[in-house]
Motif scaffolding. Structure first.
Motif, PDB file in Angstrom:
ATOM      1  N   ARG A 478       0.861  -1.179   0.000  1.00  0.00           N
ATOM      2  CA  ARG A 478       0.000   0.000   0.000  1.00  0.00           C
ATOM      3  C   ARG A 478       0.904   1.237   0.000  1.00  0.00           C
ATOM      4  O   ARG A 478       1.505   1.585   1.021  1.00  0.00           O
ATOM      5  CB  ARG A 478      -0.917   0.018   1.210  1.00  0.00           C
ATOM      6  N   PRO A 479       1.036   1.909  -1.136  1.00  0.00           N
ATOM      7  CA  PRO A 479       1.921   3.078  -1.205  1.00  0.00           C
ATOM      8  C   PRO A 479       1.435   4.203  -0.305  1.00  0.00           C
ATOM      9  O   PRO A 479       0.278   4.257   0.121  1.00  0.00           O
ATOM     10  CB  PRO A 479       1.855   3.481  -2.692  1.00  0.00           C
ATOM     11  N   TRP A 480       2.346   5.128  -0.035  1.00  0.00           N
ATOM     12  CA  TRP A 480       2.030   6.255   0.826  1.00  0.00           C
ATOM     13  C   TRP A 480       0.876   7.054   0.230  1.00  0.00           C
ATOM     14  O   TRP A 480       0.896   7.457  -0.913  1.00  0.00           O
ATOM     15  CB  TRP A 480       3.263   7.145   0.967  1.00  0.00           C
ATOM     16  N   GLY A 481      -0.165   7.269   1.029  1.00  0.00           N
ATOM     17  CA  GLY A 481      -1.311   8.042   0.618  1.00  0.00           C
ATOM     18  C   GLY A 481      -2.367   7.264  -0.134  1.00  0.00           C
ATOM     19  O   GLY A 481      -3.426   7.809  -0.461  1.00  0.00           O
ATOM     20  N   ALA A 482      -2.124   5.982  -0.437  1.00  0.00           N
ATOM     21  CA  ALA A 482      -3.094   5.183  -1.185  1.00  0.00           C
ATOM     22  C   ALA A 482      -4.111   4.562  -0.237  1.00  0.00           C
ATOM     23  O   ALA A 482      -3.856   4.360   0.956  1.00  0.00           O
ATOM     24  CB  ALA A 482      -2.381   4.095  -1.980  1.00  0.00           C
ATOM     25  N   ARG A 483      -5.287   4.221  -0.765  1.00  0.00           N
ATOM     26  CA  ARG A 483      -6.352   3.638   0.043  1.00  0.00           C
ATOM     27  C   ARG A 483      -6.387   2.112  -0.008  1.00  0.00           C
ATOM     28  O   ARG A 483      -7.045   1.489   0.817  1.00  0.00           O
ATOM     29  CB  ARG A 483      -7.702   4.185  -0.414  1.00  0.00           C
ATOM     30  N   ARG A 484      -5.704   1.545  -0.997  1.00  0.00           N
ATOM     31  CA  ARG A 484      -5.708   0.078  -1.111  1.00  0.00           C
ATOM     32  C   ARG A 484      -4.351  -0.393  -1.624  1.00  0.00           C
ATOM     33  O   ARG A 484      -3.537   0.401  -2.118  1.00  0.00           O
ATOM     34  CB  ARG A 484      -6.826  -0.390  -2.046  1.00  0.00           C
ATOM     35  N   ASP A 485      -4.162  -1.691  -1.516  1.00  0.00           N
ATOM     36  CA  ASP A 485      -2.894  -2.283  -1.954  1.00  0.00           C
ATOM     37  C   ASP A 485      -2.785  -2.238  -3.480  1.00  0.00           C
ATOM     38  O   ASP A 485      -3.791  -2.316  -4.199  1.00  0.00           O
ATOM     39  CB  ASP A 485      -2.791  -3.731  -1.485  1.00  0.00           C
ATOM     40  N   VAL A 486      -1.537  -2.159  -3.943  1.00  0.00           N
ATOM     41  CA  VAL A 486      -1.232  -2.105  -5.372  1.00  0.00           C
ATOM     42  C   VAL A 486      -0.179  -3.165  -5.667  1.00  0.00           C
ATOM     43  O   VAL A 486       0.721  -3.425  -4.850  1.00  0.00           O
ATOM     44  CB  VAL A 486      -0.719  -0.703  -5.786  1.00  0.00           C
ATOM     45  N   VAL A 521      11.406   3.493  -6.048  1.00  0.00           N
ATOM     46  CA  VAL A 521      10.032   3.344  -6.548  1.00  0.00           C
ATOM     47  C   VAL A 521       9.051   4.054  -5.608  1.00  0.00           C
ATOM     48  O   VAL A 521       8.634   5.180  -5.852  1.00  0.00           O
ATOM     49  CB  VAL A 521       9.661   1.861  -6.732  1.00  0.00           C
ATOM     50  N   ARG A 522       8.655   3.419  -4.517  1.00  0.00           N
ATOM     51  CA  ARG A 522       7.692   3.985  -3.573  1.00  0.00           C
ATOM     52  C   ARG A 522       7.970   3.448  -2.176  1.00  0.00           C
ATOM     53  O   ARG A 522       8.591   2.400  -2.007  1.00  0.00           O
ATOM     54  CB  ARG A 522       6.253   3.630  -3.981  1.00  0.00           C
ATOM     55  N   ARG A 523       7.472   4.194  -1.177  1.00  0.00           N
ATOM     56  CA  ARG A 523       7.468   3.700   0.193  1.00  0.00           C
ATOM     57  C   ARG A 523       6.044   3.356   0.581  1.00  0.00           C
ATOM     58  O   ARG A 523       5.085   3.808  -0.041  1.00  0.00           O
ATOM     59  CB  ARG A 523       8.043   4.740   1.165  1.00  0.00           C
ATOM     60  N   ALA A 524       5.916   2.553   1.601  1.00  0.00           N
ATOM     61  CA  ALA A 524       4.590   2.145   2.053  1.00  0.00           C
ATOM     62  C   ALA A 524       3.995   3.196   2.991  1.00  0.00           C
ATOM     63  O   ALA A 524       4.696   4.068   3.533  1.00  0.00           O
ATOM     64  CB  ALA A 524       4.672   0.793   2.752  1.00  0.00           C
ATOM     65  N   ASP A 525       2.709   3.091   3.215  1.00  0.00           N
ATOM     66  CA  ASP A 525       2.006   3.985   4.131  1.00  0.00           C
ATOM     67  C   ASP A 525       2.229   3.485   5.561  1.00  0.00           C
ATOM     68  O   ASP A 525       1.332   2.917   6.211  1.00  0.00           O
ATOM     69  CB  ASP A 525       0.521   4.009   3.782  1.00  0.00           C
ATOM     70  N   PHE A 526       3.471   3.692   6.045  1.00  0.00           N
ATOM     71  CA  PHE A 526       3.887   3.137   7.342  1.00  0.00           C
ATOM     72  C   PHE A 526       5.055   3.981   7.860  1.00  0.00           C
ATOM     73  O   PHE A 526       5.942   4.377   7.111  1.00  0.00           O
ATOM     74  CB  PHE A 526       4.331   1.684   7.178  1.00  0.00           C
ATOM     75  N   GLY A 527       5.031   4.211   9.174  1.00  0.00           N
ATOM     76  CA  GLY A 527       6.174   4.835   9.840  1.00  0.00           C
ATOM     77  C   GLY A 527       6.491   6.227   9.375  1.00  0.00           C
ATOM     78  O   GLY A 527       7.675   6.613   9.335  1.00  0.00           O
ATOM     79  N   GLY A 528       5.486   7.009   9.045  1.00  0.00           N
ATOM     80  CA  GLY A 528       5.734   8.363   8.585  1.00  0.00           C
ATOM     81  C   GLY A 528       6.203   9.298   9.689  1.00  0.00           C
ATOM     82  O   GLY A 528       5.944   9.078  10.878  1.00  0.00           O
ATOM     83  N   VAL A 529       6.920  10.341   9.279  1.00  0.00           N
ATOM     84  CA  VAL A 529       7.454  11.323  10.225  1.00  0.00           C
ATOM     85  C   VAL A 529       6.445  12.465  10.363  1.00  0.00           C
ATOM     86  O   VAL A 529       5.947  12.990   9.354  1.00  0.00           O
ATOM     87  CB  VAL A 529       8.815  11.868   9.742  1.00  0.00           C
ATOM     88  N   SER A 530       6.141  12.855  11.625  1.00  0.00           N
ATOM     89  CA  SER A 530       5.233  13.965  11.905  1.00  0.00           C
ATOM     90  C   SER A 530       5.932  14.995  12.782  1.00  0.00           C
ATOM     91  O   SER A 530       7.082  14.806  13.204  1.00  0.00           O
ATOM     92  CB  SER A 530       3.959  13.463  12.586  1.00  0.00           C
ATOM     93  N   GLU A 531       5.206  16.059  13.085  1.00  0.00           N
ATOM     94  CA  GLU A 531       5.798  17.098  13.922  1.00  0.00           C
ATOM     95  C   GLU A 531       6.051  16.608  15.332  1.00  0.00           C
ATOM     96  O   GLU A 531       6.902  17.144  16.040  1.00  0.00           O
ATOM     97  CB  GLU A 531       4.869  18.316  13.946  1.00  0.00           C
ATOM     98  N   ASN A 532       5.334  15.577  15.746  1.00  0.00           N
ATOM     99  CA  ASN A 532       5.495  15.050  17.103  1.00  0.00           C
ATOM    100  C   ASN A 532       6.489  13.891  17.181  1.00  0.00           C
ATOM    101  O   ASN A 532       6.654  13.293  18.249  1.00  0.00           O
ATOM    102  CB  ASN A 532       4.142  14.596  17.643  1.00  0.00           C
ATOM    103  N   THR A 533       7.132  13.561  16.065  1.00  0.00           N
ATOM    104  CA  THR A 533       8.073  12.441  16.048  1.00  0.00           C
ATOM    105  C   THR A 533       9.311  12.797  16.852  1.00  0.00           C
ATOM    106  O   THR A 533       9.941  13.856  16.633  1.00  0.00           O
ATOM    107  CB  THR A 533       8.485  12.092  14.597  1.00  0.00           C
TER     108      THR A 533
END
Length: 545
Positions: A478-486, A521-533
Motif C-alpha cells: 500500500r503506497p504512501w497516501g493510497a487507500r488500497r494495496d497495489v 520506486v515507492r514507500r509504504a504507508d507506514f512509519g511516517g514522520v510527523s511534527e510530534n516524532t
C-alpha cells in the motif's frame, strides 16, 4: 491372406504384399502358378526373399504407420567379395580417412560412444585396429524400458567377449527434462553434460562417434527444415572440439550400406535395433526411410551431395576463422557497440561463440533470438543500455556503449537477508555494488519528505530487524497516501526503470513480510514522520557501480 508354398515345400500364410509384390505383378511375369488355391513361386529371387522373410519374421519391427521386415545384412556385401576382402577394404577406407584428416594426432586414448546399434558396433571394432587404447561407454537414457535394459546388457557382453573395457551410465532423461524441452533435446543436453564431466580434463582423450555420410546428409536436410547457417549444416564434421572435448567421426568415409557390409563380413547380425528408429512420426525417420532414398536414387546423387557437404564445410571454416580473428581482437580490450556494428552480421553467431568462450571459459552458443534482440536493441534502435539474456548462466549487459558479460545468478537479489540496522548500519549487496545505510537524522523540514533512494522513518515505528529480499510473484504493497494495496509489478512498470535496475532492486520488509519500501520506486504507508516524532531514522540505498 493367401497361402504361399515354395518349391522346397516351405509354407507361410503371409500376404504377398509383405514381399513388396502383388499377385498381378507375379502373374504377369510368369513367376508363379496357382495350384489348388496356393501360389507356387518359381523365381529364385522371390523364393530367397520369402525364405529370408520367414526366417526373420519373429524379429520384424513395426511402426504405427508402416510395416518393415529386417533384411539379412549380408545383402550389403560387395558382389563377389569374400568376408576377409570386405573387412580389409573397410579397414583400409577408414584408416586412410583417419590419416588424411589427422583424427588421432595427439590422441592417447579413444573412448567410443557405444549404443549397441550397427554404426557404433562397427566403429568400436574398427577403432580396436588403430593401435591405441580403446574403451567404450554406454549411456542408458531410461526411455525404452526393458528394450533399453537389453541393449545395455548386450553392449556389456559384447565388450567383455572381446576384452574391451566398458562403462555404463544411466542418465534418466525423463526425470531431468526441462519445461518446454523435447526428449531429444534433453537427451542431447545430458549426454553433452556427461561427456564434459568425464573428458573435459583429459587432453589426450578423444570421443569417437559412429556418424556416417548418410547421417551427415540427413543432418543437412533437418537443419534446412528448421533453419540454420552453414556452420550448422556442417555440424557433423570429421573432427571438432566442443566444450573442450575432442570429438572424432571416423565413419564419415562410409555409407550406411558399407557399415552393414562390414558387420556382415564380421558375422555380427545380432546388434541392437532401436524400435523408435522405425517411427515415422519422427522427422529424422521420415527423411531416412522415405525422402533420402528417393533423393539419392540417381547414380551420382550421393556423390554430388558428398561434394556439396565438403564445399560448404570449407566455406563455414573460412567464416569461422574470420570470426575468431575478430574475437581475438577484443580478448583483452572492451567490446563496444560501435565496434560490433562494424562486424558483418553474418559473423555474429560465430564471433560471439569465440568471444563468449574467451570471456567465460566455457562453450556458449548465442541463439537466434538473443542475436535478433541484440541487433534490434543496439543497432536498429541505437540503444546503448540494456540486458540481453543468453541462457541461465550468462547474459550480455550493455552500459554506456560497452558490452560485457554478466552472470544472472550474481545479480539476483538474495532470497532473504536479515538486517539489524542498529547493530549494522551499513549493508552491502551484490558484492558491494548496492549499499543500504541506516542512520539517525534530524527531523526534516517537510512532514513527509520522499526521495527516490532516501526515506525518513519514525524511529519508534521502524523495527530494529528488517528483511531484505527479492521481488516475488504476486507481491503487493500500500503506497504512501493510497487507500488500497497495489501490485508491485505495476509500481515497477510506472517507475520506468531499466532491466538491470529492476533486477538488482531490493525490497525492504518487516519480519511479518509486509513491504515497507522499494528503493527508487515507492514507500509504504507506514512509519511516517510527523511534527510530534521524537526520533528519525534515515534509510538510503546507493549504487556504487
Amino acid at each position: 491372406m493367401q497361402s504361399i508354398v515354395t518349391r522346397t515345400g516351405m509354407r507361410t500364410t503371409s500376404s504377398l504384399s509383405d514381399f513388396g509384390v502383388g499377385t498381378r505383378n507375379l502373374r504377369n511375369r510368369g513367376n508363379f502358378s496357382r495350384i489348388r488355391g496356393e501360389y507356387c513361386i518359381y523365381s529364385t529371387r522371390f523364393r530367397e526373399k520369402m525364405n529370408r522373410f520367414c526366417h526373420f519374421r519373429s524379429r520384424r519391427v513395426q511402426s504405427p504407420t508402416k510395416k518393415y521386415s529386417q533384411p539379412r545384412i549380408r545383402e550389403y556385401m560387395q558382389p563377389g567379395a569374400s568376408p576377409k576382402e570386405q573387412l580389409a577394404r573397410t579397414r583400409q577406407i577408414v584408416q586412410r580417412f583417419v590419416e588424411n584428416h589427422g583424427l588421432l594426432e595427439g590422441i592417447d586414448e579413444v573412448i567410443v560412444g557405444l549404443s549397441g546399434g550397427s554404426d557404433s558396433v562397427a566403429l568400436l571394432l574398427l577403432m580396436q585396429q588403430m593401435s591405441l587404447p580403446v574403451s567404450a561407454v554406454h549411456l542408458h537414457h531410461g526411455l525404452r524400458g526393458r528394450e533399453a535394459d537389453a541393449d545395455s546388457a548386450w553392449c556389456v557382453a559384447f565388450c567383455r567377449e572381446r576384452g574391451i573395457p566398458i562403462n555404463t551410465e544411466r542418465l534418466d532423461v525423463p526425470a531431468h527434462k526441462r519445461n518446454r524441452e523435447s526428449m531429444e533435446m534433453a537427451a542431447r543436453r545430458l549426454r553433452m553434460g556427461y561427456w564434459t564431466r568425464v573428458l573435459a580434463n583429459r587432453s589426450g582423450a578423444a570421443l569417437a562417434l559412429g556418424h556416417h555420410i548418410d547421417d551427415a546428409i540427413e543432418n543437412v536436410l533437418i537443419r534446412c527444415i528448421r533453419g540454420s547457417n552453414i556452420s550448422g549444416l556442417t555440424g557433423l564434421r570429421a573432427a571438432a572440439t566442443v566444450a573442450g572435448i575432442r570429438i572424432i567421426r571416423p565413419l564419415l568415409s562410409l555409407q550406411r550400406n558399407d557399415v552393414l557390409a562390414f558387420l556382415a563380413a564380421a558375422e555380427i547380425d545380432d546388434f541392437c535395433r532401436d524400435r523408435s528408429n522405425r517411427d515415422l512420426r519422427i522427422l529424422r525417420n521420415r527423411l531416412r526411410h522415405d525422402v533420402v532414398p528417393r533423393l539419392l536414387s540417381g547414380p551420382s546423387a550421393r556423390r554430388g551431395m558428398t561434394k556439396t557437404l565438403r564445399y560448404i564445410e570449407r566455406d563455414a571454416r573460412l567464416l569461422e576463422r574470420l570470426a575468431e580473428a575478430h574475437a581475438r581482437t577484443y580478448r583483452n580490450e572492451p567490446l563496444t557497440v560501435n565496434a560490433l556494428a562494424n562486424i558483418d552480421r553474418a559473423l555474429w553467431p560465430r564471433f560471439f561463440r569465440y568471444w563468449l568462450a574467451d570471456q567465460t571459459g566455457y562453450d556458449v552458443i548465442m541463439g537466434g533470438g538473443a542475436l535478433r534482440n541484440l541487433y534490434l536493441s543496439i543497432i536498429a534502435r541505437g540503444c546503448c543500455n540494456g540486458v540481453i539474456a543468453i541462457n541461465s548462466r550468462c547474459e550480455l549487459r550493455i552500459q554506456r556503449g560497452t558490452i560485457s558479460i554478466a552472470d544472472p545468478q550474481r545479480h539476483d537479489t538474495p532470497a532473504s537477508v536479515s538486517w539489524n540496522w542498529p547493530m549494522q548500519p551499513t549493508l552491502k549487496l551484490f558484492d558491494g555494488d548496492v549499499v543500504l545505510t541506516a542512520r539517525r537524522a534530524k527531523r526534516p523540514r517537510t512532514v513527509h519528505p520522499s526521495s527516490a533512494y532516501c526515506e525518513y522513518w519514525d524511529a519508534s515505528a521502524l523495527p530494529e530487524t528488517l528483511i531484505i529480499r527479492a521481488r516475488q510473484h504476486g507481491d503487493r504493497m500500500r503506497p504512501w497516501g493510497a487507500r488500497r494495496d497495489v501490485r508491485v509489478k505495476k509500481l515497477l512498470s510506472n517507475a520506468r526503470l531499466d532491466a538491470e535496475t529492476r533486477r538488482r532492486l531490493p525490497l525492504i520488509c518487516n519480519v511479518e513480510g509486509d513491504i515497507l519500501w522499494i528503493p527508487g520506486v515507492r514507500r509504504a504507508d507506514f512509519g511516517g514522520v510527523s511534527e510530534n516524532t521524537a526520533g528519525v531514522i534515515e534509510l538510503s540505498c546507493k549504487r556504487v557501480r
